[in-house]
Write a protein that holds these residues in place. Structure first.
Motif, PDB file in Angstrom:
ATOM      1  N   UNK A   1       0.848  -1.192   0.000  1.00 18.00           N
ATOM      2  CA  UNK A   1       0.000   0.000   0.000  1.00 18.00           C
ATOM      3  C   UNK A   1       0.880   1.237   0.000  1.00 18.00           C
ATOM      4  N   UNK A   2       0.576   2.148  -0.904  1.00  8.87           N
ATOM      5  CA  UNK A   2       1.352   3.376  -1.011  1.00  8.87           C
ATOM      6  C   UNK A   2       2.158   3.374  -2.294  1.00  8.87           C
ATOM      7  N   UNK A   3       2.867   4.449  -2.490  1.00  4.30           N
ATOM      8  CA  UNK A   3       3.593   4.621  -3.738  1.00  4.30           C
ATOM      9  C   UNK A   3       4.994   4.064  -3.676  1.00  4.30           C
ATOM     10  N   UNK A   4       5.873   4.644  -4.466  1.00  3.15           N
ATOM     11  CA  UNK A   4       7.236   4.151  -4.562  1.00  3.15           C
ATOM     12  C   UNK A   4       8.184   4.869  -3.627  1.00  3.15           C
ATOM     13  N   UNK A   5       7.861   6.108  -3.275  1.00  3.47           N
ATOM     14  CA  UNK A   5       8.909   6.986  -2.770  1.00  3.47           C
ATOM     15  C   UNK A   5       8.826   7.226  -1.267  1.00  3.47           C
ATOM     16  N   UNK A   6       7.824   7.985  -0.829  1.00  2.00           N
ATOM     17  CA  UNK A   6       7.824   8.433   0.563  1.00  2.00           C
ATOM     18  C   UNK A   6       6.645   7.916   1.374  1.00  2.00           C
ATOM     19  N   UNK A   7       5.847   7.037   0.836  1.00  2.00           N
ATOM     20  CA  UNK A   7       4.675   6.589   1.605  1.00  2.00           C
ATOM     21  C   UNK A   7       4.385   5.112   1.383  1.00  2.00           C
ATOM     22  N   UNK A   8       5.435   4.343   1.245  1.00  2.00           N
ATOM     23  CA  UNK A   8       5.256   2.943   0.899  1.00  2.00           C
ATOM     24  C   UNK A   8       5.162   2.069   2.146  1.00  2.00           C
TER      25      UNK A   8
END
Lengths: 142, 394
Positions: free
Chosen positions: B380-387
């Motif tokens: 859950x979350x993206x690749x960078x700062x919220x994975x």
């Protein structure tokens, strides 16, 4: 803090970034560098993330680079916004438009050169392709 | 890595609202309250049983929700940036640590021009600008602000991915079509009309190389879950879904456009750390939820979770593609986002993924119910700062 520089208020600069924006106002690309270990620091900070030195100063660079990646935005008119890796500053990336070309001419890995475009009275960095860049071309800002 | 929370906290109820594109008249706070009421009822509990609340920053405050639900006393609350898994993890840790016993975790989305440029056409009240919050993880916004604030982010990453690994748009099309096919069987989904790979290829480019089908579908909608101790969960009427392992991933250069190379991103850290805490491996998973705010994120989850080598997700998807069904089943078995994901069910920052995982593991997914669903893997979350990555189990 920045009322003396046109076009800066809307950008919401801070103490980290003011040397960079002052450089822009003079059409000089100033990149922060650790004077202790030589590490380039962009986006700018006041201490070195690598060696924690406080001896950080900006240095003027020529602005030669290559395109790492880019996106073609379609609004208001199609324009290319790119991530540029500066040749002379390892690890430094600049996010800026590629001007004076059509999107179909752009590719990853192309060499680019710094130019300046006006935004509300403030010169800000942009780039043009090294091949096919004509000095007399009108500047087309996104 | 040590994992003291393993199977010690359970999800015991879920709730949602309708996901609607236009015509919604509920406030963002009321959407949260609606979803929370459903979740508490679903758990067989009442307001007095809730003593913890976790909501997303800038959405509906825990205080608004506590008052709206008539929760008399709370001993813990927080607000956390999205995605939903981060709120959920805060609540898991709070329950495990004893800060509260039973927590509500909720996410509430309202479509505005901040995330959906056409939103103001439907209601001028939705034309408030995106707040420029220097405290958020995108702390370098000022450097692109002179140009109107463009971010290359996932579209720039997608182009570089295609360049470095030599792939075309076909894998991205498979992700989009898979999710839409699955959504067509989900009555809750906002987009249920099936699409084909040909339609994907002809779709409008939004941020070339990213087309409209590569981007999540903004809706009004909320979800909530109830979490409590494993001990208390056994006494409740739903089958508990245990949190087995969870991990975030944060890399030094975590802003959207600051990664030093494609492979060194937060998502890789989240996946690797989560596996180091888990008793399960990739082949033990019954259902996989790779977050799909953008289609490129799905490709990378498959790689970082170890279902294929780095750069090989396109081949994996092609091999796992079932033409007659127009969807993916890894190894002929594991489905991807059976609810349709953010691309098709609706964009709620992974809350829909968690809700569907719980629903599948509790065996009440209706026509979509998988024959075997004991272990769910969520990225859950993206690749960078919220994975973040987590395993839920029965």
């Amino acid at each position: 803090m920045n009322t003396e520089i046109a076009g800066l208020a809307d950008i919401a600069p801070d103490y980290d970034s003011m040397p960079y924006w002052r450089g822009c106002a003079e059409r000089r690309l100033l990149i922060a560098r650790c004077q202790s270990c030589g590490h380039w620091i962009h986006y700018p900070r006041q201490t070195c993330p690598k060696c924690w030195s406080e001896a950080v100063e900006v240095e003027e660079v020529a602005g030669n680079g290559t395109i790492y990646t880019y996106v073609v935005f379609d609004h208001p008119d199609p324009y290319v916004f790119a991530r540029i890796e500066l040749t002379e500053c390892p690890g430094v990336i600049i996010m800026a438009p590629i001007c004076d070309c059509s999107p179909s001419e752009v590719a990853i890995g192309m060499a680019v050169q710094l130019m300046w475009i006006d935004k509300n009275g403030l010169p800000v960095p942009a780039f043009r392709l090294v091949s096919g860049a004509l000095e007399d071309d009108p500047i087309v800002a996104p | 890595m040590r994992n003291p929370i393993k199977d010690q906290v359970a999800i015991v109820g879920v709730g949602t609202t309708d996901y609607v594109r236009t015509g919604g008249t509920k406030s963002q706070g009321q959407l949260a309250v609606d979803a929370c009421m459903t979740a508490v009822r679903d758990a067989g509990l009442s307001a007095k049983d809730i003593d913890g609340l976790a909501g997303a920053t800038h959405e509906a405050s825990p205080q608004y929700v506590q008052e709206g639900l008539g929760i008399p006393e709370a001993t813990w609350w927080t607000t956390t940036p999205v995605p939903f898994s981060l709120l959920l993890t805060d609540a898991i840790n709070a329950v495990y640590a004893g800060a509260c016993t039973t927590a509500l975790v909720y996410q509430s989305k309202l479509r505005t021009v901040a995330t959906s440029s056409s939103a103001s056409a439907f209601d001028p009240l939705r034309s408030a600008p995106d707040p420029q919050n220097l405290a958020d993880p995108h702390f370098h916004k000022q450097f692109t602000r002179p140009y109107g604030g463009p971010q290359l982010a996932y579209a720039g990453y997608m182009r570089r991915y295609m360049y470095e690994y030599g792939v075309d748009r076909q894998p991205f099309a498979l992700v989009a079509v898979n999710n839409r096919t699955n959504a067509s069987e989900n009555p809750h989904a906002a987009l249920r009309k099936r699409i084909t790979t040909d339609e994907y290829m002809a779709a409008r480019m939004v941020r070339d190389p990213m087309c409209v089908f590569d981007m999540d579908y903004i809706v009004d909608g909320a979800d909530a879950v109830v979490v409590t101790t494993a001990e208390r969960a056994i006494d409740l009427h739903r089958n508990p879904v245990y949190v087995h392992a969870v991990a975030y991933g944060g890399y030094q250069h975590a802003e959207n456009d600051s990664y030093t190379d494609l492979e060194t991103v937060g998502q890789a850290i989240a996946a690797r750390t989560m596996w180091s805490k888990s008793d399960f491996g990739p082949n033990d998973v019954d259902v996989l939820f790779p977050y799909d705010g953008f289609s490129i994120i799905v490709l990378r989850w498959l790689e970082n979770f170890g279902y294929c080598s780095i750069g090989e997700a396109g081949s994996l998807l092609q091999d796992a593609w079932i033409e007659s069904e127009q969807r993916v089943r890894l190894g002929g078995k594991i489905p991807l986002n059976p609810h349709g994901g953010s691309l098709s069910e609706g964009a709620t920052q992974g809350a829909g993924h968690v809700r569907e995982a719980v629903t599948q593991l509790q065996g009440r997914a209706g026509a979509r119910q998988l024959p075997v669903a004991n272990v769910a893997l969520l990225g859950i979350g993206g690749l960078f700062n919220n994975s973040s990555a987590l395993i839920l189990r029965t």
